[in-house]
Design a protein around this motif. Structure first.
Motif, short mmCIF file in Angstrom:
data_model
loop_
_atom_site.label_atom_id
_atom_site.label_comp_id
_atom_site.label_asym_id
_atom_site.label_seq_id
_atom_site.Cartn_x
_atom_site.Cartn_y
_atom_site.Cartn_z
N PHE A 166 0.87 -1.17 0.00
CA PHE A 166 0.00 0.00 0.00
C PHE A 166 0.91 1.22 0.00
O PHE A 166 1.62 1.47 0.97
CB PHE A 166 -0.89 0.00 1.24
N LEU A 167 0.90 1.96 -1.10
CA LEU A 167 1.77 3.13 -1.23
C LEU A 167 1.07 4.35 -0.68
O LEU A 167 -0.14 4.51 -0.84
CB LEU A 167 2.13 3.36 -2.69
N ARG A 168 1.83 5.22 -0.05
CA ARG A 168 1.29 6.47 0.50
C ARG A 168 1.51 7.60 -0.49
O ARG A 168 2.57 7.71 -1.10
CB ARG A 168 1.99 6.79 1.82
N VAL B 292 9.65 -6.79 6.22
CA VAL B 292 10.59 -5.75 6.65
C VAL B 292 11.63 -5.50 5.55
O VAL B 292 11.91 -4.35 5.19
CB VAL B 292 11.27 -6.14 7.98
N GLU B 293 12.19 -6.58 5.03
CA GLU B 293 13.18 -6.45 3.96
C GLU B 293 12.55 -5.86 2.70
O GLU B 293 13.13 -5.00 2.03
CB GLU B 293 13.78 -7.84 3.67
N LEU B 294 11.33 -6.30 2.38
CA LEU B 294 10.64 -5.80 1.19
C LEU B 294 10.37 -4.30 1.29
O LEU B 294 10.53 -3.57 0.31
CB LEU B 294 9.32 -6.56 0.98
N LYS B 295 9.98 -3.84 2.46
CA LYS B 295 9.71 -2.41 2.64
C LYS B 295 10.95 -1.59 2.30
O LYS B 295 10.87 -0.62 1.56
CB LYS B 295 9.25 -2.15 4.09
N THR B 296 12.11 -2.01 2.81
CA THR B 296 13.36 -1.30 2.55
C THR B 296 13.69 -1.30 1.05
O THR B 296 13.99 -0.26 0.47
CB THR B 296 14.51 -1.95 3.35
N ILE B 297 13.63 -2.46 0.44
CA ILE B 297 13.96 -2.61 -0.98
C ILE B 297 13.03 -1.77 -1.85
O ILE B 297 13.47 -1.03 -2.74
CB ILE B 297 13.86 -4.10 -1.41
N LEU B 298 11.72 -1.87 -1.59
CA LEU B 298 10.74 -1.22 -2.47
C LEU B 298 10.66 0.29 -2.25
O LEU B 298 10.48 1.04 -3.21
CB LEU B 298 9.37 -1.89 -2.31
N GLU B 299 10.82 0.75 -1.01
CA GLU B 299 10.84 2.20 -0.80
C GLU B 299 12.04 2.83 -1.50
O GLU B 299 11.91 3.90 -2.11
CB GLU B 299 10.86 2.53 0.71
N LYS B 300 13.18 2.18 -1.44
CA LYS B 300 14.38 2.68 -2.12
C LYS B 300 14.17 2.70 -3.63
O LYS B 300 14.44 3.71 -4.29
CB LYS B 300 15.58 1.80 -1.76
N ALA B 301 13.64 1.62 -4.19
CA ALA B 301 13.42 1.54 -5.64
C ALA B 301 12.41 2.59 -6.10
O ALA B 301 12.63 3.27 -7.12
CB ALA B 301 12.94 0.14 -6.02
N MET B 302 11.32 2.74 -5.37
CA MET B 302 10.30 3.73 -5.74
C MET B 302 10.84 5.16 -5.61
O MET B 302 10.59 6.00 -6.48
CB MET B 302 9.05 3.55 -4.85
N SER B 303 11.56 5.43 -4.53
CA SER B 303 12.12 6.77 -4.32
C SER B 303 13.08 7.15 -5.44
O SER B 303 13.03 8.27 -5.96
CB SER B 303 12.86 6.84 -2.97
N GLU B 304 13.93 6.21 -5.82
CA GLU B 304 14.90 6.49 -6.88
C GLU B 304 14.23 6.66 -8.24
O GLU B 304 14.54 7.61 -8.97
CB GLU B 304 15.95 5.37 -6.94
N TYR B 305 13.30 5.79 -8.56
CA TYR B 305 12.68 5.85 -9.88
C TYR B 305 11.79 7.08 -10.04
O TYR B 305 11.82 7.76 -11.06
CB TYR B 305 11.86 4.58 -10.16
N PHE B 306 10.96 7.37 -9.03
CA PHE B 306 9.99 8.47 -9.16
C PHE B 306 10.49 9.78 -8.55
O PHE B 306 9.77 10.78 -8.57
CB PHE B 306 8.65 8.06 -8.54
N ASN B 307 11.69 9.76 -7.97
CA ASN B 307 12.29 10.97 -7.42
C ASN B 307 11.38 11.63 -6.37
O ASN B 307 11.08 12.82 -6.45
CB ASN B 307 12.65 11.95 -8.53
N TYR B 308 10.94 10.84 -5.41
CA TYR B 308 10.16 11.35 -4.28
C TYR B 308 10.44 10.45 -3.09
O TYR B 308 11.03 9.38 -3.22
CB TYR B 308 8.67 11.40 -4.62
#
Length: 174
Positions: A6-8, A52-68
Motif C-alpha cells: 500500500f503506497l502512500r 521488513v526487507e521488502l519495505k526497505t527494498i521497495l521504498e528505495k526503488a520507488m524513491s529512486e525511480y519516481f524521485n520522491y
C-alpha cells in the motif's frame, strides 16, 4: 509468499505515477506476479523475502525511480483480509469507511488524533484487531477536522488509508 504493498501519497499533490510504471519498478526490484489494483497505489506481488526487507527494498526503488520520498506498507494476504473482515461499521450509502494501514501502534496515534478533533455528525472511529477504522459522511472526508490531521507531515511515514471497498477489490484479485 503473496503480499500487497500500500503506497502512500500516490497521485495526490503532484506525485503522479502510472501503475504500469510502478509495477515495472517492483519487477525490476525482483518481485514476481506483480499487478496493481486501482490507481491509488495498491500493488499485489510475490516474493520469498519478509515484509521488513521488502519495505526497505521497495521504498528505495520507488524513491529512486519516481524521485520522491516513498512510503509503503507491506501486508500478507491474511493481514490484508483482516482489514475487510474486521470492519466494525455497517455498510451505509451515506458514509465512507476507511481503514488505515501502517506502522505498529499507529492505530493508537490515530485514535488520539481523532478524539481531540472536532467531529461532523455521526463521524466515528474504532480500533478492531489493531486496525484503525474511520467512518465519515460522504462529502466530509477532506473537510473534517480529522481528515486534515491525516495530511500532517509528521505522520506521513506512519500510515496510509484506503476506502474499505478497496480491500474487497484487492482480495478478489489475490
Amino acid at each position: 509468499m503473496q503480499y500487497c504493498a500500500f503506497l502512500r501519497g500516490v497521485n495526490v499533490k503532484g506525485t503522479n505515477m502510472k501503475m504500469a510504471e510502478v509495477c515495472q519498478v517492483f519487477k525490476e526490484a525482483g518481485m514476481e506476479n506483480v499487478s496493481s489494483i486501482l490507481a491509488s497505489g495498491n500493488i499485489i506481488f510475490s516474493s520469498d523475502k519478509d515484509a521488513v526487507e521488502l519495505k526497505t527494498i521497495l521504498e528505495k526503488a520507488m524513491s529512486e525511480y519516481f524521485n520522491y520520498e516513498a512510503f509503503l506498507f507491506i501486508k500478507t494476504v491474511a493481514e490484508t483480509e483482516l482489514f475487510w473482515t474486521k470492519n466494525p461499521f455497517e455498510k451505509n450509502e451515506n458514509f465512507h469507511t476507511y481503514a488505515f494501514v501502517g506502522n505498529e501502534n499507529v492505530e493508537n496515534v490515530l485514535m488520539n488524533e481523532f478524539e481531540i478533533a472536532l467531529k461532523s455528525e455521526n463521524e466515528q472511529a474504532k480500533i478492531v484487531n489493531n486496525i484503525f477504522y474511520w467512518q465519515v459522511s460522504k462529502g466530509n472526508t477532506l473537510d473534517s477536522s480529522f481528515g486534515k490531521v491525516l495530511g500532517k507531515k509528521s505522520l506521513k511515514n506512519q500510515f496510509t488509508s484506503r476506502n474499505i471497498n478497496t480491500f474487497e477489490k484487492i482480495l478478489k484479485k489475490f
